[in-house]
Write a protein that holds these residues in place. Structure first.
Motif, mmCIF file in Angstrom:
data_model
loop_
_atom_site.group_PDB
_atom_site.id
_atom_site.type_symbol
_atom_site.label_atom_id
_atom_site.label_comp_id
_atom_site.label_asym_id
_atom_site.label_seq_id
_atom_site.Cartn_x
_atom_site.Cartn_y
_atom_site.Cartn_z
ATOM 1 N N MET A 1 -8.260 -3.565 0.782
ATOM 2 C CA MET A 1 -7.772 -3.034 -0.465
ATOM 3 C C MET A 1 -7.137 -1.661 -0.286
ATOM 4 N N VAL A 2 -7.680 -0.822 0.608
ATOM 5 C CA VAL A 2 -7.044 0.456 0.904
ATOM 6 C C VAL A 2 -5.812 0.174 1.753
ATOM 7 N N HIS A 3 -4.707 0.862 1.477
ATOM 8 C CA HIS A 3 -3.477 0.666 2.243
ATOM 9 C C HIS A 3 -3.788 0.849 3.727
ATOM 10 N N PRO A 4 -3.316 -0.068 4.577
ATOM 11 C CA PRO A 4 -3.632 0.011 6.012
ATOM 12 C C PRO A 4 -3.273 1.351 6.646
ATOM 13 N N GLU A 5 -2.211 1.988 6.187
ATOM 14 C CA GLU A 5 -1.805 3.281 6.751
ATOM 15 C C GLU A 5 -2.760 4.408 6.344
ATOM 16 N N ASP A 6 -3.530 4.211 5.293
ATOM 17 C CA ASP A 6 -4.440 5.248 4.791
ATOM 18 C C ASP A 6 -5.882 5.053 5.248
ATOM 19 N N LEU A 7 -6.232 3.861 5.687
ATOM 20 C CA LEU A 7 -7.629 3.492 5.910
ATOM 21 C C LEU A 7 -8.382 4.421 6.860
ATOM 22 N N THR A 8 -7.870 4.667 8.040
ATOM 23 C CA THR A 8 -8.577 5.492 9.023
ATOM 24 C C THR A 8 -8.790 6.900 8.485
ATOM 25 N N GLN A 9 -7.751 7.487 7.907
ATOM 26 C CA GLN A 9 -7.840 8.848 7.374
ATOM 27 C C GLN A 9 -8.848 8.924 6.233
ATOM 28 N N ARG B 1 -3.918 5.190 -1.298
ATOM 29 C CA ARG B 1 -3.260 4.065 -1.963
ATOM 30 C C ARG B 1 -4.181 2.850 -1.932
ATOM 31 N N LEU B 2 -4.293 2.197 -3.088
ATOM 32 C CA LEU B 2 -5.177 1.049 -3.255
ATOM 33 C C LEU B 2 -4.366 -0.138 -3.742
ATOM 34 N N ALA B 3 -4.605 -1.313 -3.161
ATOM 35 C CA ALA B 3 -3.889 -2.527 -3.566
ATOM 36 C C ALA B 3 -4.288 -2.924 -4.984
ATOM 37 N N VAL B 4 -3.300 -3.371 -5.753
ATOM 38 C CA VAL B 4 -3.567 -3.875 -7.096
ATOM 39 C C VAL B 4 -3.212 -5.358 -7.142
ATOM 40 N N LYS B 5 -3.561 -6.006 -8.224
ATOM 41 C CA LYS B 5 -3.474 -7.456 -8.363
ATOM 42 C C LYS B 5 -2.094 -8.034 -8.018
ATOM 43 N N ASP B 6 -1.021 -7.319 -8.377
ATOM 44 C CA ASP B 6 0.328 -7.855 -8.144
ATOM 45 C C ASP B 6 0.826 -7.640 -6.714
ATOM 46 N N THR C 1 1.194 -4.720 -5.145
ATOM 47 C CA THR C 1 1.698 -3.372 -4.909
ATOM 48 C C THR C 1 0.509 -2.433 -4.693
ATOM 49 N N TYR C 2 0.826 -1.173 -4.462
ATOM 50 C CA TYR C 2 -0.216 -0.175 -4.254
ATOM 51 C C TYR C 2 -0.105 0.922 -5.291
ATOM 52 N N LYS C 3 -1.254 1.426 -5.703
ATOM 53 C CA LYS C 3 -1.346 2.507 -6.674
ATOM 54 C C LYS C 3 -2.099 3.655 -6.013
ATOM 55 N N THR C 4 -1.621 4.879 -6.228
ATOM 56 C CA THR C 4 -2.320 6.044 -5.690
ATOM 57 C C THR C 4 -3.516 6.337 -6.588
ATOM 58 N N VAL C 5 -4.676 6.508 -5.963
ATOM 59 C CA VAL C 5 -5.912 6.733 -6.712
ATOM 60 C C VAL C 5 -6.645 7.966 -6.164
ATOM 61 N N LEU C 6 -7.496 8.509 -7.024
ATOM 62 C CA LEU C 6 -8.448 9.533 -6.614
ATOM 63 C C LEU C 6 -9.809 8.869 -6.584
ATOM 64 N N ASP C 7 -10.535 9.073 -5.509
ATOM 65 C CA ASP C 7 -11.837 8.457 -5.295
ATOM 66 C C ASP C 7 -12.874 9.573 -5.306
ATOM 67 N N TYR C 8 -13.794 9.497 -6.254
ATOM 68 C CA TYR C 8 -14.907 10.435 -6.339
ATOM 69 C C TYR C 8 -16.159 9.651 -5.977
#
Length: 75
Positions: free
Chosen positions: A1-9, A32-37, A39-46
């Protein structure tokens, strides 16, 4: 679900924050997190990690739509 380019970081940032203890057992990260369609949406994770007697280490995470926050609160 996390964009592959962002996962390690993202994983490294979360664990560095938790292990440093600077924010207690909390972490804050943007990615960036995958959404149902598809695409990816930028999110803040707390996130917060706690120890459960029955389950061990458990993460509680609130995910917020970054674009929504930016468009409504940061004019």
């Amino acid at each position: 679900m996390v964009h592959p380019e962002d996962l390690t970081q993202v994983e490294e940032s979360i664990w560095q924050q938790i292990e440093s203890g600077m924010n207690g057992y909390n972490d804050y990260v943007k990615y960036r997190l995958a959404v149902k369609d598809g695409t990816y949406k930028t999110v803040l994770d707390y996130g917060r990690i706690v120890e459960s007697e029955h389950y061990g280490s458990v993460f509680y995470v609130l995910i917020v739509d970054y674009d929504f926050i930016e468009s409504h609160y940061h004019h």
